[in-house]
Write an enzyme that holds these catalytic residues in place. Sequence first.
Site, mmCIF file in Angstrom:
data_model
loop_
_atom_site.group_PDB
_atom_site.id
_atom_site.type_symbol
_atom_site.label_atom_id
_atom_site.label_comp_id
_atom_site.label_asym_id
_atom_site.label_seq_id
_atom_site.Cartn_x
_atom_site.Cartn_y
_atom_site.Cartn_z
ATOM 1 C CB SER A 335 -0.921 -0.003 1.212
ATOM 2 O OG SER A 335 -1.799 -1.101 1.115
ATOM 3 C CG HIS A 378 -12.360 1.778 3.667
ATOM 4 N ND1 HIS A 378 -11.778 0.788 2.909
ATOM 5 C CD2 HIS A 378 -11.650 1.846 4.812
ATOM 6 C CE1 HIS A 378 -10.748 0.307 3.539
ATOM 7 N NE2 HIS A 378 -10.628 0.923 4.713
ATOM 8 C CB CYS A 391 -9.867 2.901 0.771
ATOM 9 S SG CYS A 391 -11.192 2.213 -0.236
#
Lengths: 637, 373
Positions: A335, A378, A391
């Site tokens: 991420s 989310h 997210c």
Amino acid sequence: MKTKQILEELEDITEQDEAACSLLRGRTFLAVGVIVLFFSIIVMRFWYLQVIQGEEYRQLAETNRVRIQSIAAPRGHIVDRFSREIVTNRPSFNVALIREDSIDLEDVIKRLAPVLDEEIEVLWERIRAGSADPPHLPITLKEDIDWQTLAYLENNKYKFSGIRIEVQPVRTYHYDDLAANTIGYIGSISRKELQADGEQRYEGGDLVGKRGLEKLFEPYLRGEKGSRSTEVNARGFEQQQLQVVNPLPGNDIRLTLDAELQKVAEQFMAIGDKAGAVVVLEVKTGKVLAAVSTPPINLEHFIGGISHKNWQALLDNPRHPLINKVVQASYPPGSTYKVVTALAGLDTQVVDTNTEFYCPGYHRFGNRVYRCWKRGGHGMVNLKQAIAQSCDVYFYQVGQRVGVDRLAHYARILGLGEKTGVQMEHEKSGLVPTQDWKKRVKNEKWHEGETLSIAIGQGFNLVTPLQLCVMTATVANGGRHFRPQIIESIVTPDGRVVKSFSPELVNELSPREQAYVDIIKEGLLEVVHGKRGTARGVRIEGLRIAGKTGTAQVVRIARYKGLADEDIPYHLRDHAWFTCYAPADDPEIAVTVLVEHGLHGSSGAGPIARYVLKKYFSHRLQTEGDNPEKSLSLVSE
Amino acid sequence: MVRFDRRLLFHFDWVMLLLLVMVCAMSLFNLYSASYPPSPYGIAPYLKQMYFFALGIVVMVVICLVDYKELHFWNYFFYVFVVLLLVAILIIGRTAGGAQRWIDLGFFNLQPSELAKLMLVITLASYFSRKEVVDGYTIRQLVVPLLLTMVPFVLILLQPDLGTALMLVIIFVSMAVFVRLRFHVYLIFGVSGVASIWLAWTKVLKPYQKMRIQTFLQPDKDVAGQGYQIMQSKIAVGSGGKFGKGYLEGTQGHLHFLPERHTDFAFAVWGEEWGFVGTLFFLGIYFLMLIWGLYSSVYVRDRFGMLLCFGIVMLIFWQAVINVLMILGMLPVVGIPLPLVSYGGSSLLTTMMALGILFNVRMRRFKNGREAD
């Protein structure tokens, strides 16, 4: 009277005698000819040897007469940015055998073996290895003996004819294995290295840098050997000293590292024997303050040559201590890559600050479903929230719209996909995939779905911890990308600077891009300080930290889904990333932590970054009693 | 027996004496350097050599007192004496360097093979002067002198000392050629020479002797072993250059790189320290000495005297040539000394005796006439 005598004598001579003698006289002249011939040959030969070849023979006589022994030059020291000595030299006492001085070699070796704590056969093996050299050259039987052995040998010299103690400078490590993978080690020069040495600076048995900075900066560190010329007789006994040329010590290398900071980072990585890397960069210069790779190699093992057993242990260790994970290993960025995707999205006008996407916990693309890490989803998120909560769905959407090639462009301007150019060996360039790349390397067409994986840092992406730290520093620095550097300067032993390295700006983002970076920075601050941030655990009172967590998938096997973390086999667990900078408002340092198989960025890598930051800012933070030792015990619980 | 005449003194060969003294002086200087720094044990070689030189002068004077023609008679005893010594050495001789060559007489080690060389010259001179043949000797007429040569030859070969034994052959051949031979004799000599070399190589030569010859043929093959001596000698000589390293400055000799530096390789020390110029000077004097010796023989009016002079000059010449060629790496290492230069009492005394006979012959040549000196 006189006449009478002469007449008497004349009687002695017969006619025949006279004739015979004249015949012989002819032969006498022949003999003169033979003598002249041979003397001419002799004179010509002397002319040839002494006048024509005289100079060559004069040199041969010199070589005969003069024995030149080299004196090892003390290697340059390695110090940190505050001149703390990390690596210096100490004398090593070696036991050497001079065969021609030895009277009863068999017995001497028999007596010596137990003193040196070696097998008799091992000593003979070493003697045989050196038996091709002239007998006056020392053969090293054991290196670096301890004081007790030294004292014993010196006191019992008479028992060991032909055995000599030689002093050789060897490395001493003041911080033990501090930055061991980066600094590297030295060892005896190999045959290959000797052959490659065109200038003949080296001779067999010399110690040269084998790995890391020791190898990379060998030309500066080695210094210049001295020599001792002695006149010897044919038996090799020294007659008189002719000349001594003192060795020139090597130059010192001043690193940009902060030894204490490095030490703290290593200590935290050592807890639980974590394999991974920690990189700390000075944001405004690109200087490396810490470059940790764990598990470290044990430098002491390399002094005097590493044993086969120890070497094999290094090779067999599943945590790969021989790889400097700072630059020599690359991992999917997970991420943390969302920074790239975010910048790409903003700059290509795909999204702006207010653009929102709905995250139901998954994203359907084609006939596949791409999951968000949060099963429940989310909900509606904008860019800042997407970064803060990491997210996946949001970035699937962005990535899908931007496309893989444009993503690659932004990855590159942030320093990914190519070697950073730091002064460390065998640096990997990582991988920033493009359609073209896949066609070229795999000869396959790019699938749109793969872009989605790329957008969240999985798939083909690969980065080194240093690259990721450079990316973080570049973001922190408002888009100014400095080349990371680990050498501050090279200094002579008397303090004169031979070479200094100043910060090098590689590229700078355009003002528009810089404005986008500022937006991303807000998101990164939320990661730590936002209510739903993924790295709230990293917070330090009194310090604003911006960062990004990441989890790099090792395998994507469904059967491990839903398993408790500790039930997954170690080598299949995900890698944990955390990369951050602080203070968020005026960034000074960027810290990147990778823990191999550390599972989650926030819990696996975050705490280490936290302690590094704490250490760095300790003099400015008024946190009472929060010393590293105490923190250590906290983490280990 | 002793017929001394004032004119003998008048006819004494002062030129020869001057040359001899010059050679000996240079060789003593050289020996001092070759054995430098002096060893604390025993008498220094140059001093010992000096004593033998003095002793040699006495022996020369004694020899000069007796007419050389008496040697026809005395030689029988000399021959038997030397042969007995050679036999004795095989039984009681002192071993050195793998060979039995010396008889320890307490104050010095007598080397009978040195005496044998001179003994053979006198024997052959005596024989050839008495058994005179005008148009060349046939092989039959050579049987006796051949046998006379073979006896000491075989005894010396048994020591074993190949170099000296071959020296006897060279003396025999030189003198035989000097008195002229028939053509078939040359042929037989040639054939048997080749045959004996073949025989020697396959049957007689000891391994160390073969090694020496092999080393000589390929000296560079092993510098540290057998080829070492030749190599070091060449280095010593060559490094002397044009003008040499200076007296006592030679490194090859003083640091023991040069083997046998005061015996067989003494002249290499000279070459190293005095260079090409010094070597040329020394060889010049030595050459004059030999030529002067032959010049003396030209005016001798009897065959015996002439043969003696010739044989003695050849004896010194061949030894010198072989020794110097060996130093220069042009011949294998054989234990042949450089007469008057190499350290060694037996060799020096023998050479002085030989030169004594030379003086003797020249002193007494006035019998026939009034040729001027």
